[in-house]
Enzyme design. Structure first.
Site, short mmCIF file in Angstrom:
data_model
loop_
_atom_site.label_atom_id
_atom_site.label_comp_id
_atom_site.label_asym_id
_atom_site.label_seq_id
_atom_site.Cartn_x
_atom_site.Cartn_y
_atom_site.Cartn_z
N HIS A 18 110.39 11.87 50.85
CA HIS A 18 110.80 12.22 52.27
C HIS A 18 110.98 13.78 52.61
O HIS A 18 111.25 13.85 53.71
CB HIS A 18 112.22 11.60 52.16
CG HIS A 18 113.20 11.89 51.04
ND1 HIS A 18 113.05 10.98 49.82
CD2 HIS A 18 114.12 12.72 50.92
CE1 HIS A 18 113.96 11.72 48.99
NE2 HIS A 18 114.29 12.58 49.50
N ALA A 19 111.01 14.46 51.68
CA ALA A 19 111.45 15.73 51.83
C ALA A 19 110.11 16.47 52.40
O ALA A 19 109.40 16.33 53.31
CB ALA A 19 111.90 16.48 50.66
#
Lengths: 97, 597
Positions: A18-19
């Site tokens: 997600h980063a």
């Protein structure tokens, strides 16, 4: 040649999918004609959607599948899994650590 | 809508998260970032394509806007900052989002603005539940893009920082990356926000713009009104509203001092911290986050004398995992190597609290269930931290320190738990430093007075003066009314410090000091003369301390310390110390503050 290709991988980079690599992943995914799907547990999202990937919240160590469906499926899966297997320290969502 | 603000004239101090260092004093400008809100209206079947066309047009216009901002920022601040906006473009063009909006529009037959806000809200809701701070921070990106699209749909004007006409301290609930990016350098002298953490974009942008900032203040927009005078201390994370004259003067001095240090004293960085006659002391830095290591190194500190670990446990709903702590400790250990890092185990309670644990309200929290007392009663939490520290000890020179030890029994109990953890690691074959040094923080008078006993079992002492002073003098350090009684130079405090140092040295263990007192320039000579082995202070204080150390003879400092111990009042000692500083380091005596901030 139409094909459905699936590859299972484990998220390696510290911050998870997600980063930082999320934006990179979406950009690369969009280069391909094939439909790209990411599956984690029983959740599936569109791999060309940043919002979808954020919703997946795949952290380091998570097992996910990348599924491509289309003419360039093989190449798509290869390139995309490559991104997630490296510990990418680039700064793709603008986050400076 | 927020409730109307109560008028205040009294000085109010707010504590937040320091985001970018520096001090500014100025008028507040309240910057409103509108909530995403759209009117609701039913539409006919025929209107559906019209609404879709409006949406597509708004997306196109927004795309142009974002591209423009991206170019401007990349040009002015560097490509890495521009990238935030290329991520915004991905949100804008997200196929799932766009399709979902259009599908809903067709199904619900409501105006496009209304549908759009509802869909976006759904995503924001999911993300705000996320455990991961990074994911939660993405909300501001999505809101930023959403707000632009909505403005373009509603035809509302783009209101940004442009209407700022005078130098102001910007106060906002949150600042989006676009808001921060458009800040006029020179007009925005500092900013403060209700939300945000140290890793939020706002904080990162503030650092690179070099604008002092405090984030995570929770209710700053409720308290400050337009035009209020504010002092913003981005180094300590403080915002003072309607400051008294005394405070303004104090901070103006501090501001000068800060600028002076940043400019002038950097040259001392590579010089050794030893006296004219060759006595070396360790000057170490205090940190809270792995990111602070950079500042410690930049200011020429020899290691870290106090690594506070409370940050892991605050502002979150879950407990930090062992892994998360291990990674942080490991990275600090590796970067600070070959110097040491003293990690203080969890010091929660008193003025800090764990957000996810229901800590009972106490009448007298500083004397209550906190620090080592809390840890000994919560072995699961405590052992997870000990394991993380031990595992990280394989990667650098880590030392372990227990806070608020009041006597040898607590020290032994903590060590017994440590031994359990060591056994377990050994059995599993996980590497760690078996000889890790374990010290006691001496901040309770009873520990100071029995330091001869504790010294036989501890590997080092670190005197925590902030609490030692308040306990020894019975002065609540957060109570303004009795602040005048809080005297680091009180003869009782000095003799306790001397006792601890002497008892430590009798057992051949080093003694450090890690409270604000270490950075109190006038007192450096006295502490040095008392035989202190290590000063640990906030990194920006290091160059000044070093300059003092390098300007005196150890033999003279000893005489000065001896004389100080003969004096009868704290004021006498303070004046004496100031006079000696003026003689020996005149260039620092001028901007010396009567007490640390």
């Amino acid at each position: 040649m139409m094909a459905i290709v699936e590859k299972k991988i484990t998220i390696r980079n510290e911050t998870g999918l997600h980063a930082r690599p999320a934006a990179l992943f979406v950009r690369i995914a969009n280069k391909f004609e094939s439909a790209i799907t990411i599956a984690k547990d029983d959740q599936t999202v569109n791999g060309k959607s940043i919002m979808g990937i954020l919703m997946l919240a795949a952290e380091k160590g998570a097992r996910i599948s990348i599924i491509a469906d289309g003419n360039d499926a093989e190449k798509a899966v290869d390139e995309l899994s490559e991104i997630l297997s490296q510990d990418i320290e680039s700064n793709e969502l603008g986050q400076v650590k | 809508m927020k409730s109307p603000k109560k008028p205040i004239r009294k000085q109010v101090q707010l504590k937040g998260i320091p985001a970018a260092p520096g001090i500014v004093i100025g008028k507040a400008y309240i910057f409103g970032t509108e909530e995403l809100h759209a009117p609701e209206r039913n539409i006919s079947f025929e209107e559906v394509p019209v609404e879709i066309a409006r949406f597509k047009r708004a997306l196109l216009e927004t795309r142009k806007e974002i591209t423009k901002v991206e170019e401007k920022i990349s040009r002015e601040m560097g490509v890495e900052h521009g990238r935030i906006f290329s991520a915004h473009l991905l949100v804008l063009e997200d196929p799932v989002l766009v399709e979902e909006v259009i599908t809903h529009l067709k199904k619900k037959k409501k105006n496009i603005e209304f549908i759009f806000v509802r869909i976006l809200d759904k995503y924001v809701d999911v993300l705000s539940e996320a455990k991961d701070e990074y994911l939660r921070d993405r909300i501001s990106d999505i809101m930023d893009v959403g707000r632009r699209i909505l403005r373009n749909l509603l035809g509302a004007e783009n209101r940004g920082m442009e209407d700022l006409t005078e130098k102001s301290v910007v106060i906002a609930y949150d600042l989006s990356p676009s808001d921060t990016a458009m800040m006029h350098k020179g007009r925005v002298i500092g900013f403060a926000t209700d939300i945000g953490g140290r890793t939020s974009h706002t904080a990162i942008m503030a650092k690179s713009l070099e604008i002092p900032a405090v984030v995570g203040l929770e209710n700053v927009t409720d308290i400050i009104r337009h035009g209020d005078m504010v002092i913003l201390d981005g180094t300590h994370g403080m915002v003072i509203v309607n400051p008294t004259k005394r405070f303004i003067e104090k901070y103006e001095k501090e501001k000068k001092r800060y600028e002076h240090i940043e400019k002038g004293l950097f040259g001392l960085k590579s010089l050794s911290s030893e006296t004219i006659d060759g006595h070396h002391v360790i000057l170490a830095g205090n940190i809270e986050l792995p990111e602070d290591v950079a500042s410690v190194i930049a200011h020429g500190a020899e290691g870290i004398g106090l690594y506070r670990t409370e940050y892991f446990y605050m502002n979150r709903r879950d407990l930090p995992s062992e892994e998360e702590q291990f990674n942080a400790y490991k990275s600090v250990a590796m970067r600070v190597k070959p110097h040491h890092v003293i990690i203080r185990t969890l010091d929660i309670g008193g003025d800090k609290f764990l957000s996810h644990l229901e800590m009972p309200k106490e009448m007298n929290p500083f004397m209550g269930w906190r620090a080592i007392r809390f840890c000994l009663a919560s072995p699961v939490i405590f052992k997870a931290q000990l394991r993380a520290i031990l595992r990280a000890s394989a990667f650098g020179k880590l030392k372990l320190m227990y806070p608020m030890i009041s006597g040898i029994s607590e020290f032994r109990q903590a060590n017994a738990l440590l031994e359990d953890v060591k056994c377990d690691l050994r059995r599993k074959g996980i590497p760690f430093n078996n000889d890790i040094e374990v010290g006691a923080m001496i901040e309770v008078p009873s520990a100071a007075m029995t330091s001869d006993i504790i010294a036989k079992e501890a590997d080092f002492f670190s005197i925590g003066t902030n609490d030692l002073i308040q306990y020894a003098l019975a002065v609540d350090r957060v109570n303004e009314k009795i602040a005048y009684l809080y005297e680091p130079t009180h003869p009782a405090v000095l003799s306790l410090i001397k006792m601890v140092i002497d008892n430590g040295h009798k057992e051949k263990i080093p003694v450090g000091l890690c409270g604000e007192m270490a950075g109190d320039i006038a007192l450096v000579i006295i502490l040095l003369g008392l035989g202190l082995d290590e000063f640990s202070a906030s990194p920006i204080a290091i160059p000044e301390i070093k300059q003092v150390v390098r300007s005196v003879k150890y033999s003279v400092a000893k005489v000065i310390a001896e004389k100080s111990l003969q004096m009868q009042t704290g004021e006498e000692v303070r004046q004496f110390a100031k006079a000696r500083l003026r003689e020996m380091v005149p260039e620092l005596a001028d901007d010396e503050l009567s007490s640390g901030v």
